[in-house]
Motif scaffolding. Structure first.
Motif, PDB file in Angstrom:
ATOM      1  N   THR A 181      14.072  12.444 -14.797  1.00 31.93           N
ATOM      2  CA  THR A 181      13.906  13.011 -15.913  1.00 31.93           C
ATOM      3  C   THR A 181      12.789  13.594 -16.669  1.00 31.93           C
ATOM      4  O   THR A 181      12.496  15.062 -17.990  1.00 31.93           O
ATOM      5  N   SER A 182      11.769  12.789 -16.846  1.00 30.74           N
ATOM      6  CA  SER A 182      10.308  13.264 -17.752  1.00 30.74           C
ATOM      7  C   SER A 182       9.464  13.751 -17.845  1.00 30.74           C
ATOM      8  O   SER A 182       9.149  14.780 -19.047  1.00 30.74           O
ATOM      9  N   PRO A 183       9.440  14.500 -16.625  1.00 31.38           N
ATOM     10  CA  PRO A 183       8.792  16.112 -16.485  1.00 31.38           C
ATOM     11  C   PRO A 183       8.992  17.335 -16.784  1.00 31.38           C
ATOM     12  O   PRO A 183       8.270  17.921 -17.143  1.00 31.38           O
ATOM     13  N   TYR A 184      10.675  17.044 -17.218  1.00 32.04           N
ATOM     14  CA  TYR A 184      11.486  18.199 -17.925  1.00 32.04           C
ATOM     15  C   TYR A 184      12.055  18.182 -19.007  1.00 32.04           C
ATOM     16  O   TYR A 184      12.138  19.519 -19.999  1.00 32.04           O
ATOM     17  N   LEU A 185      11.227  16.671 -20.036  1.00 35.34           N
ATOM     18  CA  LEU A 185      11.434  16.720 -21.283  1.00 35.34           C
ATOM     19  C   LEU A 185      10.549  18.115 -22.807  1.00 35.34           C
ATOM     20  O   LEU A 185      10.632  18.071 -23.628  1.00 35.34           O
ATOM     21  N   TYR A 186       9.548  18.727 -22.069  1.00 38.50           N
ATOM     22  CA  TYR A 186       8.616  19.165 -22.645  1.00 38.50           C
ATOM     23  C   TYR A 186       9.963  20.984 -23.347  1.00 38.50           C
ATOM     24  O   TYR A 186       9.251  21.491 -23.995  1.00 38.50           O
ATOM     25  N   ASN A 187      10.965  21.405 -22.330  1.00 39.01           N
ATOM     26  CA  ASN A 187      11.846  21.789 -22.741  1.00 39.01           C
ATOM     27  C   ASN A 187      12.063  21.383 -23.972  1.00 39.01           C
ATOM     28  O   ASN A 187      12.814  22.008 -24.942  1.00 39.01           O
ATOM     29  N   PHE A 188      12.120  20.034 -24.989  1.00 39.46           N
ATOM     30  CA  PHE A 188      12.429  19.593 -25.645  1.00 39.46           C
ATOM     31  C   PHE A 188      11.806  20.014 -27.064  1.00 39.46           C
ATOM     32  O   PHE A 188      11.400  19.421 -28.101  1.00 39.46           O
ATOM     33  N   VAL A 189      11.055  21.084 -26.804  1.00 36.83           N
ATOM     34  CA  VAL A 189       9.490  22.049 -27.641  1.00 36.83           C
ATOM     35  C   VAL A 189       9.142  22.999 -27.523  1.00 36.83           C
ATOM     36  O   VAL A 189       8.826  23.465 -26.530  1.00 36.83           O
ATOM     37  N   HIS A 190       9.096  23.299 -28.888  1.00 43.52           N
ATOM     38  CA  HIS A 190       9.282  25.085 -28.426  1.00 43.52           C
ATOM     39  C   HIS A 190       7.927  25.118 -27.997  1.00 43.52           C
ATOM     40  O   HIS A 190       7.040  25.022 -28.225  1.00 43.52           O
ATOM     41  N   GLY A 191       8.847  26.409 -27.231  1.00 43.73           N
ATOM     42  CA  GLY A 191       7.768  26.831 -26.748  1.00 43.73           C
ATOM     43  C   GLY A 191       6.500  26.861 -25.142  1.00 43.73           C
ATOM     44  O   GLY A 191       5.741  27.005 -24.031  1.00 43.73           O
ATOM     45  N   GLN A 192       7.193  25.434 -24.624  1.00 44.23           N
ATOM     46  CA  GLN A 192       6.485  24.595 -24.081  1.00 44.23           C
ATOM     47  C   GLN A 192       7.617  24.403 -22.837  1.00 44.23           C
ATOM     48  O   GLN A 192       7.146  23.381 -22.158  1.00 44.23           O
ATOM     49  N   GLN A 193       8.363  24.854 -22.606  1.00 48.57           N
ATOM     50  CA  GLN A 193       9.294  25.327 -21.044  1.00 48.57           C
ATOM     51  C   GLN A 193       8.014  25.485 -19.840  1.00 48.57           C
ATOM     52  O   GLN A 193       8.179  24.317 -18.755  1.00 48.57           O
ATOM     53  N   TRP A 194       6.862  26.032 -20.308  1.00 51.11           N
ATOM     54  CA  TRP A 194       6.090  26.637 -19.102  1.00 51.11           C
ATOM     55  C   TRP A 194       5.380  25.043 -18.065  1.00 51.11           C
ATOM     56  O   TRP A 194       5.484  25.002 -17.325  1.00 51.11           O
ATOM     57  N   ARG A 195       5.242  24.753 -19.296  1.00 54.17           N
ATOM     58  CA  ARG A 195       4.916  22.625 -18.354  1.00 54.17           C
ATOM     59  C   ARG A 195       5.714  22.031 -17.866  1.00 54.17           C
ATOM     60  O   ARG A 195       5.141  21.357 -16.766  1.00 54.17           O
ATOM     61  N   SER A 196       7.128  22.033 -18.295  1.00 54.30           N
ATOM     62  CA  SER A 196       8.498  21.529 -17.408  1.00 54.30           C
ATOM     63  C   SER A 196       8.007  22.332 -15.958  1.00 54.30           C
ATOM     64  O   SER A 196       8.287  21.518 -14.973  1.00 54.30           O
ATOM     65  N   VAL A 197       7.713  24.069 -15.570  1.00 59.13           N
ATOM     66  CA  VAL A 197       7.533  24.618 -14.920  1.00 59.13           C
ATOM     67  C   VAL A 197       6.735  23.767 -13.715  1.00 59.13           C
ATOM     68  O   VAL A 197       6.746  23.631 -12.534  1.00 59.13           O
ATOM     69  N   ALA A 198       5.885  23.655 -14.902  1.00 59.37           N
ATOM     70  CA  ALA A 198       4.565  23.515 -14.258  1.00 59.37           C
ATOM     71  C   ALA A 198       4.784  21.798 -13.229  1.00 59.37           C
ATOM     72  O   ALA A 198       3.953  21.816 -11.969  1.00 59.37           O
ATOM     73  N   ARG A 199       5.289  20.815 -13.565  1.00 57.90           N
ATOM     74  CA  ARG A 199       5.823  19.878 -13.802  1.00 57.90           C
ATOM     75  C   ARG A 199       6.661  19.897 -12.326  1.00 57.90           C
ATOM     76  O   ARG A 199       6.316  18.644 -11.329  1.00 57.90           O
ATOM     77  N   ALA A 200       7.815  21.125 -12.790  1.00 60.68           N
ATOM     78  CA  ALA A 200       8.340  21.164 -11.043  1.00 60.68           C
ATOM     79  C   ALA A 200       7.742  20.853  -9.789  1.00 60.68           C
ATOM     80  O   ALA A 200       8.182  20.628  -9.257  1.00 60.68           O
ATOM     81  N   ARG A 201       6.383  22.390 -10.220  1.00 60.58           N
ATOM     82  CA  ARG A 201       5.996  22.802  -9.230  1.00 60.58           C
ATOM     83  C   ARG A 201       4.974  21.770  -8.458  1.00 60.58           C
ATOM     84  O   ARG A 201       4.843  21.631  -6.658  1.00 60.58           O
ATOM     85  N   ALA A 202       4.337  20.764  -8.896  1.00 57.03           N
ATOM     86  CA  ALA A 202       3.511  19.747  -8.033  1.00 57.03           C
ATOM     87  C   ALA A 202       4.475  18.562  -8.188  1.00 57.03           C
ATOM     88  O   ALA A 202       4.054  17.932  -6.915  1.00 57.03           O
ATOM     89  N   ILE A 203       5.895  18.278  -7.928  1.00 58.33           N
ATOM     90  CA  ILE A 203       6.276  17.438  -7.616  1.00 58.33           C
ATOM     91  C   ILE A 203       7.310  17.851  -6.138  1.00 58.33           C
ATOM     92  O   ILE A 203       7.141  17.563  -5.397  1.00 58.33           O
ATOM     93  N   SER A 204       6.721  19.394  -6.167  1.00 56.26           N
ATOM     94  CA  SER A 204       8.395  19.796  -5.453  1.00 56.26           C
ATOM     95  C   SER A 204       7.012  20.265  -3.991  1.00 56.26           C
ATOM     96  O   SER A 204       7.383  19.990  -3.209  1.00 56.26           O
ATOM     97  N   ALA A 205       5.939  20.206  -4.580  1.00 57.17           N
ATOM     98  CA  ALA A 205       4.591  19.697  -3.821  1.00 57.17           C
ATOM     99  C   ALA A 205       4.804  18.550  -2.617  1.00 57.17           C
ATOM    100  O   ALA A 205       4.137  18.970  -1.765  1.00 57.17           O
ATOM    101  N   LEU A 206       5.046  18.146  -2.765  1.00 57.54           N
ATOM    102  CA  LEU A 206       5.525  16.619  -2.326  1.00 57.54           C
ATOM    103  C   LEU A 206       6.653  16.119  -0.780  1.00 57.54           C
ATOM    104  O   LEU A 206       6.481  15.382  -0.851  1.00 57.54           O
ATOM    105  N   TYR A 207       7.756  17.095  -1.702  1.00 54.34           N
ATOM    106  CA  TYR A 207       8.086  17.038   0.019  1.00 54.34           C
ATOM    107  C   TYR A 207       8.174  18.353   0.956  1.00 54.34           C
ATOM    108  O   TYR A 207       7.082  19.186   1.085  1.00 54.34           O
ATOM    109  N   ASN A 208       8.454  18.554   2.188  1.00 51.03           N
ATOM    110  CA  ASN A 208       8.209  19.159   3.015  1.00 51.03           C
ATOM    111  C   ASN A 208       9.422  18.379   3.851  1.00 51.03           C
ATOM    112  O   ASN A 208      10.313  17.907   3.743  1.00 51.03           O
ATOM    113  N   SER A 209       9.763  19.604   4.780  1.00 55.93           N
ATOM    114  CA  SER A 209      11.388  19.204   5.856  1.00 55.93           C
ATOM    115  C   SER A 209      10.839  18.347   7.264  1.00 55.93           C
ATOM    116  O   SER A 209      11.776  18.264   7.861  1.00 55.93           O
TER     117      SER A 209
END
Length: 757
Positions: free
Chosen positions: A605-633
């Motif tokens: 859950t840690s990468p998405y706790l930026y949402n608890f700061v006003h205006g910083q939701q974009w940081r959660s998105v950036a972390r999410a994209r970096a994490i998803s890049a570690l996956y493939n099928s």
């Protein structure tokens, strides 16, 4: 698949007329290499008891799911688990084909493969180095083996059924499985039946028994029973206590079909399961088609996306498939007690899955999810405690808290009622919170208290409000006990239990008792650390967790991660860290210092706790994209052990563009992957998610959002907003890091005074 075709699919799905075979996009080998531990064999339906596949050995590596990409196949067995760790479990009711007469069934009959195994939803194929081809298909309680022996050899074809076959462990931790004994009987009509008893494995279970019943499509030219002293016994029945046991069947044909049913109840039930589910006319193809239809209807049809990108389609449907291989629905197969309630086993483990798997489980399979909740409660009624993990009808092992409490709380606040007896549910949760489990099964890795069930460190928790180093995993347990107690508060409040609600609300704040404001690391002060009986803090560097394992103060992560894990009390956490800027910097350092591990559940859950700061939701998105890049099928497509689909569910939530806060109705907003996604919620309800103006990789940031057609300025939504009755999420994405989330911050329910009931 074109977008116009996908739009047609979405329309058809909404009217219940979808005819798309999404199983074609499932790579059953996703996550089978490099520690993913996924099971690639045949699972004919979500949660099916039979999991039929190969058992592979290389003499040095644990085959947790039975499968290894390299090594020698030494059997094809009926039962496995997927995405587990610790030590293998099952690998029982095994068969192995052999060319010619088998004089010594106890010899090494294993074979290399002549080519890579192949498989898909409902089928599996191995080509052995001796030119035998094995094809597999299955139903929920039975399996079908099709053997093609090489022609022109002028020798017989043999199949060895090995009752004593069980997956080994090479780790030397004392968790390896053992064969305890069994029975084997040859019947006059040519079929065989019997049982095998086994113990241990990752959950340290005592003896458990599986019964089997097998029939061949051809009449055997000869059949005999073997025990450890080889083939000297030709009687029709053999009983063995501690020796090897099985049967050898020889055929004159080069094509042989074998059907096997299994049961935890009796050989009679095993034969009944076989006869009910696989008749003599069944084929690999017919069972495969049935399995595909079942998976499409129950799982894949529930989520459709507007993408013609093969990798995206494979990632989504392979991940959904991996999510629902276990637990196993063993309703009607429980040997422990008689009950009208559903029964699920092979729970590995709620410590892994409570963070994001169970919330998606509810959405995709709400009927099975309610059954699963009822099963957890019924296990407590009869076994004394709900499981944090369970296998072969036995609870164990608990890694931290009693996380069934979180699972029940999450279900309760999201409106799961149906046939759930919530008074009994709260009683089961209260047992975890108030009753210390007896330490009758000593765990060599954590002998201080029970790891079978419940909260082993409860005596300290009740006496001090924190956990002292006399208990292993003291700090990580304390953080988890806090979230567990918050779960009890949620259900107690909903049931109008005012006194209980106040008790557990206050206890949910006890993680604060481990907070040492003077603990420093990398320019930050304040971390959860070990604490002695006299109240003093143990000096331990926040980046140091020893071995991060069973005997240490923190389990699988360090104080940097666990200090961020009281997700019901984030506002208080922010204040202790030093406010918004320090909070952002601490989250950044998890990544800058490479502390965060995408394959480790405590940090999910840690990468998405930026949402608890006003205006910083974009940081959660950036972390999410970096994490998803570690996956493939592909085979190495998971960044860690699947952990029963926990790793896959993390990825699916990122595709959706939300993150669940377990035990609360809150979902943190990320950014969806696709132009359009439709999730079927049941009862003619859907959630439709759309994006315009951006793309997943180069323009992923939220510019604006509408929820159910209305402009939205919060970085979170609730269950009631979009799931309870369906809804819409319409995103505009782009390259700019827009500070659009200026509305109310996500709730921190334990950071405020408890509401009056």
């Amino acid at each position: 698949m074109s977008k116009s075709n996908l739009a047609t699919i979405l329309t058809l799905a909404a009217t219940g007329s979808a005819a798309v075979d999404y199983s074609q996009y499932v790579n059953v080998f996703m996550g089978t290499k490099d520690g993913g531990n996924r099971f690639p064999g045949v699972v004919a339906a979500p949660f099916a008891m039979t999991k039929l596949g190969p058992d592979v050995q290389n003499g040095k590596t644990d085959a947790y799911s039975g499968y290894l990409p390299d090594g020698r196949i030494w059997g094809f067995s009926m039962m496995h688990e997927s995405g587990t760790g610790g030590a293998p479990k099952y690998g029982v009711a095994s068969q192995m084909p052999v060319i010619g007469y088998v004089s010594d069934p106890l010899a090494d009959l294993s074979q290399l493969r002549s080519s890579e195994d192949q498989g898909g939803v409902g089928w599996y194929r191995s080509n052995l180095a001796n030119n035998i081809t094995v094809q597999l298909a299955a139903t929920e309680h039975a399996g079908l083996y099709s053997y093609d022996f090489p022609r022109g050899t002028n020798t017989s074809s043999s199949i060895v059924v090995d009752v004593s076959h069980v997956l080994p462990s090479f780790r030397g931790l004392g968790w390896e499985q053992h064969y305890s004994g069994g029975t084997f009987k040859l019947l006059d009509d040519g079929h065989y039946e019997g049982s095998g008893t086994y113990n241990n494995g990752w959950n340290l279970s005592p003896d458990w028994t599986i019964y089997f019943c097998g029939r061949f499509s051809q009449e055997a030219a000869s059949s005999r029973i073997f025990s450890e002293n080889i083939a000297t016994n030709y009687s029709s029945t053999w009983f063995a206590d501690t020796v090897r046991l099985g049967g050898v069947f020889s055929f004159n044909e080069t094509e042989v079909t074998s059907r096997v049913g299994i049961s935890f109840v009796s050989t009679t039930k095993a034969c009944q399961n076989l006869d009910d589910e696989i008749d003599e006319n069944a084929s690999i193809q017919s069972l495969t088609e049935a399995a595909k239809a079942r998976w499409n209807k129950d799982i894949f049809d529930k989520i459709q996306i507007s993408s013609n990108n093969t990798e995206n389609l494979q990632l989504l449907y392979s991940s959904l498939y991996g999510m629902f291989l276990i637990p196993s629905n063993r309703t009607g197969e429980n040997p422990g007690w008689s009950s009208s309630e559903p029964y699920y086993d092979d729970v590995f483990t709620l410590w892994d899955t409570h963070r994001c798997h169970i919330s998606l489980f509810q959405i995709v399979q709400p009927t099975a999810y309610e059954e699963f909740i009822r099963s957890l409660i019924d296990i407590q009624r009869h076994d004394g405690f709900m499981p944090d993990a369970r296998s072969s009808n036995f609870n164990g092992r608990v890694q931290g808290g009693s996380n069934a409490d979180n699972v029940l709380a999450d279900a309760y606040v999201k409106g799961v009622r149906g046939s759930v007896n919530w008074e009994d549910g709260f009683s089961a949760m209260r047992t975890n919170a108030e009753v210390t489990p007896p330490n009758t099964l000593i765990d060599p890795k954590a002998p201080d208290s029970s790891t079978k069930e419940g909260r082993g460190a409860l005596p300290d928790w009740l006496q001090y409000g924190y956990i002292t180093p006399r208990f292993t995993r003291a700090v990580s347990r304390a953080v988890e006990y806090s979230t567990n107690d918050f779960g009890l508060y949620q259900v107690a409040a909903g049931l109008g239990k005012t006194e209980d609600a106040a008790t557990y609300f206050n206890r949910s704040r006890n993680w604060r008792n481990h907070w040492n404001p003077n603990a420093t690391s990398e320019g930050h002060s304040g971390f959860v650390v070990p604490r002695q009986v006299n109240g003093s803090f143990v000096p331990q560097g926040p980046k140091d967790c020893g071995g991060c394992y069973w005997g240490d103060a923190y389990y699988e992560d360090n104080a940097w991660i666990y200090s961020m894990n009281a997700i019901h009390d984030v506002a208080e956490l922010k204040e202790r860290i030093g406010g918004d800027e320090r909070f952002i910097d601490r989250l950044d350092k998890l990544f800058d210092l490479k502390i965060f591990n995408a394959g480790n559940e405590p940090g999910f859950t840690s990468p998405y706790l930026y949402n608890f700061v006003h205006g910083q939701q974009w940081r959660s998105v950036a972390r999410a994209r970096a994490i998803s890049a570690l996956y493939n099928s592909g085979e190495s497509g998971l960044p860690g052990n699947s952990d029963a689909g926990a790793m896959e569910s993390l990825l699916v939530w990122q595709m959706i563009g939300l993150w669940p806060m377990t035990g609360q109705t809150t979902f943190l907003i990320l950014a969806p992957w696709f132009d359009r996604m439709m999730i079927t919620l049941g009862n003619d309800k859907t959630l439709v998610i759309s994006t315009t103006g951006g793309n997943r990789d180069s323009a992923p940031y939220v510019q604006s959002l509408k929820v159910n057609g209305e402009p939205w300025d919060k970085s979170w939504v609730t269950w009631a907003d979009i799931f309870a009755n369906g809804g819409t999420l319409d995103f505009v994405l782009g390259t700019d890091k827009v500070e659009w989330s200026t509305g109310d911050l996500p709730p921190s329910p334990a950071s405020v005074e408890m509401p009056t009931l």
